[in-house]
Design a protein around this motif. Structure first.
Motif, mmCIF file in Angstrom:
data_model
loop_
_atom_site.group_PDB
_atom_site.id
_atom_site.type_symbol
_atom_site.label_atom_id
_atom_site.label_comp_id
_atom_site.label_asym_id
_atom_site.label_seq_id
_atom_site.Cartn_x
_atom_site.Cartn_y
_atom_site.Cartn_z
ATOM 1 N N THR A 4 3.789 -0.695 4.454
ATOM 2 C CA THR A 4 2.410 -1.031 4.807
ATOM 3 C C THR A 4 1.809 -1.820 3.648
ATOM 4 O O THR A 4 1.827 -1.366 2.504
ATOM 5 N N LYS A 28 0.837 -1.195 0.000
ATOM 6 C CA LYS A 28 0.000 0.000 0.000
ATOM 7 C C LYS A 28 0.874 1.248 0.000
ATOM 8 O O LYS A 28 0.545 2.242 -0.621
ATOM 9 N N CYS A 66 9.534 1.851 6.404
ATOM 10 C CA CYS A 66 8.338 1.174 6.908
ATOM 11 C C CYS A 66 7.469 0.811 5.704
ATOM 12 O O CYS A 66 7.194 1.652 4.847
ATOM 13 N N GLY A 111 -3.130 -4.183 5.749
ATOM 14 C CA GLY A 111 -2.897 -3.485 7.008
ATOM 15 C C GLY A 111 -1.645 -3.921 7.755
ATOM 16 O O GLY A 111 -1.248 -3.282 8.728
ATOM 17 N N THR A 112 -1.000 -4.982 7.323
ATOM 18 C CA THR A 112 0.235 -5.444 7.960
ATOM 19 C C THR A 112 1.325 -4.394 7.766
ATOM 20 O O THR A 112 1.490 -3.853 6.684
ATOM 21 N N VAL A 113 2.054 -4.111 8.840
ATOM 22 C CA VAL A 113 3.177 -3.182 8.786
ATOM 23 C C VAL A 113 4.449 -3.963 9.083
ATOM 24 O O VAL A 113 4.513 -4.723 10.048
#
Length: 109
Positions: free
Chosen positions: A86, A73, A84, A90-92
């Protein structure tokens, strides 16, 4: 195995299509595939999965994580020395410092 991977949950074996996989990661000495249908335990080691998956879509971001670029995303580069990531579910997760240059090159940064 360019397109799919054998995986199993607690009771059954299943073939996973590569486009369903968000990421493949190692935890507690096992390798897991995270999909929109849940997490599955893989029989192969992480480096073996990396060799079998299409490198145009799957990229190693740390010693314990391979992500599917089609499921990203966004990338957040505001963290000093790391990135970071994403995923669309929704997993980070984070790119380790060792892999940051590779990801920046991939992103054209």
């Amino acid at each position: 195995l360019d397109r799919s991977s054998a995986a199993s949950d607690v009771y059954k074996r299943q073939v996973l299509e590569s486009f369903d996989i968000y990421r493949i990661f190692a935890a507690a000495g096992k390798v897991f595939a995270e999909t929109n249908h849940g997490e599955y335990t893989l029989r192969l080691r992480l480096y073996e999965m990396e060799q079998r998956l299409d490198s145009n879509f799957f990229v190693r971001i740390s010693n314990s994580d391979i992500i599917n670029l089609r499921k990203v995303k966004g990338f957040d580069l505001s963290f000093a020395g790391t990135i970071c990531v994403t995923l669309s579910n929704g997993t980070v997760t984070y790119v380790s410092r060792r892999f940051v240059a590779k990801i920046k090159q991939l992103l054209g940064i």
